[in-house]
Design an enzyme around this catalytic site. Structure first.
Site, PDB file in Angstrom:
ATOM      1  N   SER A   1       0.814  -1.217   0.000  1.00 43.09           N
ATOM      2  CA  SER A   1       0.000   0.000   0.000  1.00 43.09           C
ATOM      3  C   SER A   1       0.843   1.261   0.000  1.00 43.09           C
ATOM      4  O   SER A   1       0.311   2.346  -0.157  1.00 43.09           O
ATOM      5  CB  SER A   1      -0.932  -0.013   1.212  1.00 43.09           C
ATOM      6  OG  SER A   1      -0.210  -0.325   2.371  1.00 43.09           O
TER       7      SER A   1
ATOM      8  N   HIS B   1      -1.919  -2.742  -6.821  1.00 44.03           N
ATOM      9  CA  HIS B   1      -2.507  -2.299  -5.556  1.00 44.03           C
ATOM     10  C   HIS B   1      -4.034  -2.261  -5.630  1.00 44.03           C
ATOM     11  O   HIS B   1      -4.606  -1.426  -6.333  1.00 44.03           O
ATOM     12  CB  HIS B   1      -1.940  -0.908  -5.204  1.00 44.03           C
ATOM     13  CG  HIS B   1      -2.377  -0.407  -3.868  1.00 44.03           C
ATOM     14  ND1 HIS B   1      -2.524   0.916  -3.572  1.00 44.03           N
ATOM     15  CD2 HIS B   1      -2.720  -1.078  -2.729  1.00 44.03           C
ATOM     16  CE1 HIS B   1      -2.922   1.058  -2.325  1.00 44.03           C
ATOM     17  NE2 HIS B   1      -3.057  -0.139  -1.793  1.00 44.03           N
TER      18      HIS B   1
ATOM     19  N   GLU C   1      -4.073   0.357  -8.728  1.00 43.73           N
ATOM     20  CA  GLU C   1      -2.899   1.175  -9.034  1.00 43.73           C
ATOM     21  C   GLU C   1      -1.807   0.220  -9.511  1.00 43.73           C
ATOM     22  O   GLU C   1      -1.493  -0.763  -8.822  1.00 43.73           O
ATOM     23  CB  GLU C   1      -2.425   1.945  -7.798  1.00 43.73           C
ATOM     24  CG  GLU C   1      -3.323   3.121  -7.430  1.00 43.73           C
ATOM     25  CD  GLU C   1      -2.863   3.860  -6.169  1.00 43.73           C
ATOM     26  OE1 GLU C   1      -3.059   5.079  -6.110  1.00 43.73           O
ATOM     27  OE2 GLU C   1      -2.333   3.223  -5.239  1.00 43.73           O
TER      28      GLU C   1
ATOM     29  N   ASN D   1      -3.511   6.456  -1.389  1.00 37.23           N
ATOM     30  CA  ASN D   1      -3.186   6.461   0.044  1.00 37.23           C
ATOM     31  C   ASN D   1      -2.509   7.751   0.499  1.00 37.23           C
ATOM     32  O   ASN D   1      -2.585   8.118   1.666  1.00 37.23           O
ATOM     33  CB  ASN D   1      -2.319   5.252   0.398  1.00 37.23           C
ATOM     34  CG  ASN D   1      -3.170   3.996   0.493  1.00 37.23           C
ATOM     35  OD1 ASN D   1      -4.396   4.077   0.566  1.00 37.23           O
ATOM     36  ND2 ASN D   1      -2.539   2.845   0.482  1.00 37.23           N
TER      37      ASN D   1
HETATM   38  N1  3HC Z   1     -16.235  -7.946   0.650  1.00 36.93           N
HETATM   39  C1  3HC Z   1     -16.954  -8.231  -0.448  1.00 36.93           C
HETATM   40  N2  3HC Z   1     -18.033  -7.512  -0.830  1.00 36.93           N
HETATM   41  C2  3HC Z   1     -18.424  -6.504  -0.017  1.00 36.93           C
HETATM   42  C3  3HC Z   1     -17.729  -6.172   1.172  1.00 36.93           C
HETATM   43  C4  3HC Z   1     -16.582  -6.945   1.486  1.00 36.93           C
HETATM   44  N3  3HC Z   1     -15.845  -6.685   2.574  1.00 36.93           N
HETATM   45  N4  3HC Z   1     -18.346  -5.120   1.758  1.00 36.93           N
HETATM   46  C5  3HC Z   1     -19.399  -4.807   0.982  1.00 36.93           C
HETATM   47  N5  3HC Z   1     -19.432  -5.636  -0.085  1.00 36.93           N
HETATM   48  C6  3HC Z   1     -20.409  -5.628  -1.177  1.00 36.93           C
HETATM   49  C7  3HC Z   1     -21.761  -6.020  -0.672  1.00 36.93           C
HETATM   50  O1  3HC Z   1     -21.940  -7.432  -0.719  1.00 36.93           O
HETATM   51  C8  3HC Z   1     -22.678  -5.318  -1.648  1.00 36.93           C
HETATM   52  O2  3HC Z   1     -22.764  -6.077  -2.831  1.00 36.93           O
HETATM   53  P1  3HC Z   1     -24.196  -6.221  -3.571  1.00 36.93           P
HETATM   54  O3  3HC Z   1     -24.513  -4.831  -4.059  1.00 36.93           O
HETATM   55  O4  3HC Z   1     -23.931  -7.202  -4.675  1.00 36.93           O
HETATM   56  O5  3HC Z   1     -25.121  -6.713  -2.503  1.00 36.93           O
HETATM   57  C9  3HC Z   1     -21.908  -4.032  -1.999  1.00 36.93           C
HETATM   58  O6  3HC Z   1     -20.533  -4.275  -1.645  1.00 36.93           O
HETATM   59  C10 3HC Z   1     -22.396  -2.849  -1.217  1.00 36.93           C
HETATM   60  O7  3HC Z   1     -22.325  -3.161   0.150  1.00 36.93           O
HETATM   61  P2  3HC Z   1     -23.357  -2.688   1.236  1.00 36.93           P
HETATM   62  O8  3HC Z   1     -24.695  -2.510   0.611  1.00 36.93           O
HETATM   63  O9  3HC Z   1     -23.250  -3.574   2.428  1.00 36.93           O
HETATM   64  O10 3HC Z   1     -22.796  -1.309   1.773  1.00 36.93           O
HETATM   65  P3  3HC Z   1     -22.509   0.039   1.048  1.00 36.93           P
HETATM   66  O11 3HC Z   1     -23.347   0.289  -0.143  1.00 36.93           O
HETATM   67  O12 3HC Z   1     -22.511   1.004   2.156  1.00 36.93           O
HETATM   68  O13 3HC Z   1     -20.998  -0.124   0.496  1.00 36.93           O
HETATM   69  C11 3HC Z   1     -18.669  -0.045   0.736  1.00 36.93           C
HETATM   70  C12 3HC Z   1     -19.959  -0.574   1.322  1.00 36.93           C
HETATM   71  C13 3HC Z   1     -18.441  -0.630  -0.657  1.00 36.93           C
HETATM   72  C14 3HC Z   1     -17.542  -0.503   1.664  1.00 36.93           C
HETATM   73  C15 3HC Z   1     -18.732   1.520   0.645  1.00 36.93           C
HETATM   74  O14 3HC Z   1     -19.065   2.043   1.916  1.00 36.93           O
HETATM   75  C16 3HC Z   1     -17.437   2.165   0.189  1.00 36.93           C
HETATM   76  O15 3HC Z   1     -17.158   2.247  -0.988  1.00 36.93           O
HETATM   77  N6  3HC Z   1     -16.631   2.679   1.142  1.00 36.93           N
HETATM   78  C17 3HC Z   1     -15.353   3.281   0.861  1.00 36.93           C
HETATM   79  C18 3HC Z   1     -14.302   2.223   0.705  1.00 36.93           C
HETATM   80  C19 3HC Z   1     -12.939   2.788   0.393  1.00 36.93           C
HETATM   81  O16 3HC Z   1     -12.702   3.984   0.334  1.00 36.93           O
HETATM   82  N7  3HC Z   1     -11.963   1.884   0.204  1.00 36.93           N
HETATM   83  C20 3HC Z   1     -10.607   2.233  -0.025  1.00 36.93           C
HETATM   84  C21 3HC Z   1      -9.830   2.118   1.237  1.00 36.93           C
HETATM   85  S1  3HC Z   1      -8.116   2.478   1.012  1.00 36.93           S
HETATM   86  C22 3HC Z   1      -7.441   1.027   0.578  1.00 36.93           C
HETATM   87  O17 3HC Z   1      -8.066  -0.024   0.570  1.00 36.93           O
HETATM   88  C23 3HC Z   1      -6.000   1.041   0.224  1.00 36.93           C
HETATM   89  C24 3HC Z   1      -5.186   0.201   1.153  1.00 36.93           C
HETATM   90  O18 3HC Z   1      -3.873   0.158   0.676  1.00 36.93           O
HETATM   91  C25 3HC Z   1      -5.177   0.725   2.574  1.00 36.93           C
END
Ligand code: 3HC
Length: 278
Positions: A116, A135, A147, A185
């Site tokens: 990351s 990434h 990425e 990030n």
């Molecule tokens: N694994 C698999 N699928 C998942 C999941 C998981 N952990 N969490 C949610 N989902 C799926 C659900 O099954 C659902 O699928 P469906 O539409 O087919 O039913 C879909 O995602 C939407 O989930 P929910 O309805 O439960 O919830 P939300 O609509 O609130 O979405 C979220 C959840 C996708 C996590 C959304 O809140 C989001 O996009 N959040 C921001 C995430 C983000 O910014 N990520 C980047 C982080 S930085 C990073 O990862 C980099 C690293 O290096 C640190």
């Protein structure tokens, strides 16, 4: 194509699921013990079962995805075409793993790291083949971006191949130069760190900060909930890399972030971070 995913934690299992649910891919999910690797597969099964229960996926489809994932130790990766390493975010750990994989894998296996924020060039140093950054973002099966990061010794053809693979699994690749935190990030993690500071200053409570950013900036989730999702230990590790690589005090990890990590409140994975989880 056979993909070896190294590390069966949150990211590793998400990456394994992403490949396994695409036609033409099978996955070996590996960790340092059989139990940890199986635990990663169990996490995938849990997520798929939820989809089946919601009526969004047929049981047969879930079974087929799981059927394409085998688990084990890294020695199962000998005939993999691609390795995606998603192990603990520590340069020494990644370095040693790739050196070991270099001996285990066939000569044409492509080596990619889901790091990351660490240097791809440094991860690849001393490994007898190029390493590239691939990434993913959490949750990996949902987030569309990859990425793609070339190290100093990564050939263009490897970059093109990883972009092609990214598209084939439904993702959009963005090529970025090697730099601490890459693009996402470097923006996202200091924002989470700032939210921790706002909370520590008593400007607003946890829910207030998250609601403000959801409704005021249209973010899908607030920064403190996002920190819990990513893992506060991962956030701290990335802040530390940004801080030490640049020497810029704007990347100083907030003392409360350090304290939470020291206290084992890492977010969703430990059941408590800024929120509590079942
Ligand atoms: N694994 C698999 N699928 C998942 C999941 C998981 N952990 N969490 C949610 N989902 C799926 C659900 O099954 C659902 O699928 P469906 O539409 O087919 O039913 C879909 O995602 C939407 O989930 P929910 O309805 O439960 O919830 P939300 O609509 O609130 O979405 C979220 C959840 C996708 C996590 C959304 O809140 C989001 O996009 N959040 C921001 C995430 C983000 O910014 N990520 C980047 C982080 S930085 C990073 O990862 C980099 C690293 O290096 C640190």
């Amino acid at each position: 194509m056979k993909v070896g995913v190294i590390g069966a934690g949150t990211m590793g299992s998400g990456i394994a699921q992403t490949f396994a649910q695409t036609d033409g891919y099978e996955v070996v999910l590996c960790d340092i013990s059989e139990r940890l690797a199986e635990g990663g597969k169990a996490k995938i099964a849990k997520g798929l079962n939820k989809k089946v229960a919601k009526g969004k996926m047929a049981q047969e489809a879930a079974d087929a995805i799981l059927g394409k994932i085998t688990t084990g130790l890294m020695d199962k990766c000998a005939d993999c075409d691609l390795i995606v390493e998603a192990a603990y975010e520590d340069l020494g750990v990644k370095h040693e793993m790739f050196k070991e994989l270099d001996v285990i894998c066939k000569p044409e296996t492509i080596f990619a790291s889901n790091t990351s924020s660490l240097s791809i060039t440094e991860i690849g140093a001393g490994v007898n083949r190029p390493v590239i950054g691939m990434h993913f973002f959490n949750p990996a099966p949902v987030m569309k971006l990859i990425e793609v990061i070339a190290g100093l010794n990564t050939p263009d053809e490897t970059v093109e191949k990883i972009k092609e693979i990214s598209v084939s699994i439904g993702k959009t690749p963005v090529q970025v130069k090697e730099a601490a935190g890459f693009v996402v990030n470097r923006i996202l993690i200091p924002m989470i760190n700032e939210a921790v500071g706002i909370y520590a200053d008593g400007v607003a409570d946890v829910e207030g900060i998250d609601t403000a950013m959801k409704l005021g900036a249209n973010h899908p989730m607030g920064p403190l909930a996002l920190g819990d999702l990513v893992g506060l230990d991962i956030c701290l590790a990335i802040m530390n890399v940004l801080y030490t690589e640049t020497g810029d005090s704007k990347y100083r990890p907030h003392p409360l972030l350090r304290k939470m990590v020291r206290g084992g409140k890492l977010g969703q994975k430990t059941g408590e971070g800024f929120y509590k989880y079942n």
